[in-house]
Write an enzyme that holds these catalytic residues in place. Sequence first.
Site, mmCIF file in Angstrom:
data_model
loop_
_atom_site.group_PDB
_atom_site.id
_atom_site.type_symbol
_atom_site.label_atom_id
_atom_site.label_comp_id
_atom_site.label_asym_id
_atom_site.label_seq_id
_atom_site.Cartn_x
_atom_site.Cartn_y
_atom_site.Cartn_z
ATOM 1 N N CYS A 33 0.864 -1.180 0.000
ATOM 2 C CA CYS A 33 0.000 0.000 0.000
ATOM 3 C C CYS A 33 0.897 1.226 0.000
ATOM 4 C CB CYS A 33 -0.958 -0.025 1.196
ATOM 5 S SG CYS A 33 -0.136 -0.157 2.794
ATOM 6 N N VAL A 34 0.466 2.291 0.635
ATOM 7 C CA VAL A 34 1.233 3.525 0.579
ATOM 8 C C VAL A 34 2.516 3.438 1.393
ATOM 9 C CG1 VAL A 34 1.161 6.006 1.061
ATOM 10 C CG2 VAL A 34 -0.869 4.842 0.235
#
EC number: 2.7.1.211
Length: 654
Positions: A26-27
Site C-alpha cells: 500500500c502507501v
Amino acid sequence: MDYSEVARSIVKAVGGKQNIRSLTHCVTRLRFYLKDEQKASDTAVKDIDGVLGVNHQSGQYQIIIGNGVGTYYDNIMALGGIQAANADTTSDAAEDETKGHTNLFDTFANFISSCMSPLIPALIGGGMMKVIVILLPLIHVLSTNSQTYKILAIFGDAPFYFLPVMLAFTAANYFKVSQILAVVIAGIMIHPDFLAMVNAAKPVHFIGIPVTLFNYSSSVIPILMVVWAMKYIEKGLKRVIPNSIKSIALPLLEIFIMGFLALIVIGPIGSFAGKGLSAAILFIQSKVGWLAMSLMAAFMPLIVMTGMHWAFAPIFLAASVATPDSLILPAMLAANVAQGAASLAVAIRTKNEKTRQVAGAASISALLAGVTEPSLYGVTLKYRRPLYASMIAGGITGLFMGIVHLKAFAFAVPSFVALPQFMSNGQTQNFMFALIALVMSFVMSFVLTLVLGWDDGPETTSVPKQKSNLATNEPALALADDTGSNGTVTESETDSDTVSSGVRTTKRIYSPVQGELITMASIPDDTFAKGMLGKGCGIIPEDNHFYAPFDGTVETVFPTKHAIGLKSKTGIELLIHIGLDTVDLKGKPFTAHVSQGDHVKQGQLLMDADLKAIKAAGYDITTPLVVTNSKDFVEVTTSDKTQVSTQDPVLYII
C-alpha cells in the site's frame, strides 16, 4: 543503500521465496501473504535497513517501510519467483477463509484490505485533484464555468465514479474469478442508459420483475457483494457446462445471471446496507458526534498501527457518497498533524543525531503528505510518551471538531497540503474550523511532547575518521577509549585501555577490508544473521587484502585459512569469517600472513583472499565480523555507514 541486497534480506527474513504466497503493497507497507508466519523472524526484519516495524494483521505479514515502499517492492519482485497479490493466481486467502483458517473479523478485514489497497494511489490522486478543483475557483484562478475547470473536475471524479469497476477487478483477483467478467458486471451497474432510467424515476421491469433503481456509481458495498456471489456462480457454471461449449456458454450465462442478480437482488441489498451504514453514522454524529470524533481522532494512531485505516476506507466512502465526511477525514486531520508535531518536537529537542534525522523526515511526511507510519514507527510508538502526547492532542482536537461538526468535502489524506478539502462555497466557517483544529492539534501535541519528554539514548555526534599512520608503519588508533560522563561517544587521542569506574567506555573496531557494510541480519546465513555466534556486522569486500582491525593477538588461524580469530588488548574477541561456507574450498583461494600467537597492530596485513576465485567457485564473499564474547559487553552496535575502508569504524563496543 543497495536496495537489491535489502530485498534479498527481507525475503530471507520472512522465510524465503518458498514461504511467500504473494506480495502487494500500500502507501507505506509491504503486505506479504505467507504460507507459515512462524517462519518469519520479526527481529531479523526489524534489523533491516529502512524497516520501521512489523505488523501481523488479517492474514498479512506487514512490513512498515514508509514513503519509499514502492522501491522496496520493485526490488523484491525483481528477484523473481514471487507472485504479485493482484495477479490471477495469487493469494490463497480466500481459500483459507473457506477452510476456516482465520476468524470472521480477520476474514472480512483481509478481504476489504486486499480489495482496497491497490486502489489507494488512484483515490489519493483523485482526492488531491478534487482539492485543487476546490481551491482554484476560491483563489480566482479558474471560473467554475470554464471548460478547463470542468475537465479537471472529471480528472478528480473519475477514480470515485468508476470505483465499482476498480473494486470489481481487485475483488475478482481476491476470489479468483474472471476479472474481465467482473468488470463487465460493474459496467452494467453504472451504464449510462441504466443511470438514465434511475434519474427518470419511472418504474422499470426486467423480464417482468421490478428493478430497484439505484445509482451505483461511486458505491462500494454492492459490487463487493456481487463479486463475492460471483465466486460461487462461476464455480457452479464451470461444473455443469460441458467443455465443448464452455467457451461460449460460460461468459454468456455468467453475464446474464450476475447482471440479473446485480440489478434485482444483490445490488439493492448492498445499497440498502450502505444507506443503513450511512444512517447509523449520521445518527451517532447527531447524538454524540463530539464523542465519536474525539475517540476516532485519539485512537487513529492505533488504527494505523494495525493497518486497518485503509481497510475502513470503503466503509466510510460508502457512508459519505451523498454527504460530506464528518468523521474519518476530520479525525485523520487531527491525528496526522498531532503525529507530525510530536515528531517535530523530538527532532528539535533531541541530542541524538540519528533520532533527529529520523524524526525530522517523519514530521515532514506526516505534516505535508499525511503519511504517519514513519512518525508512528520511527518516533512516537518507539518512545511511547510522544505517542501519548499526540493521542491526547488528537482527542481534545476531535472533541472540538465534533462540537462544530467539521466536514471534509473531498476524499484526500488530510495534511497541510490537502487542507483545501475542508473548503466549500458558502461554508467558509467550516474551513476556519479546520484551520483552528490544525493549530490546536499541532500546538498541543508539540508542547505535550516537550513536557512529557522521551528517552532516546545519549547524545551522539559523527565520529571522525581514524588518523592513518600506515604510511610510516606506526600503529594507528585502533580501540580508543571513548569516555564521557554521560555515556556519550567522544574522540580520544590515546589508545589507553583504562576504564574509569562508573563510566561507560566505547571501543571501536575498524573494518578489516574495503567494501560495503551490512547489518548482521542481512548476512545470508542463519548462523550469523540470528546472532548465534555473537553480535557484529557483515562486509561485502571489494579488495583481496584483509587487515587487522585493532591491536591484539591472533588467537586462531583456521587450517582452511577462511577465518581468523583475534583478541584485542582490551578483551574483545573477534571472528573474521571470509565468505560463507568457504571452509569447503580447503584454503585454496587464501594466503595467510600471520600465525596463531602473533601480535598484530591495527592495519597489519592478515590475509589475502582471491575473491574472483571464491565467486567463480559459487560461494558468497560476504564476510561476517562477529564479536564472539558479545555477552561480556553492554552493547555492540553497527556504524551507519554503507561504504567503508580500513580507516572507518564498523562496530562500537560499549
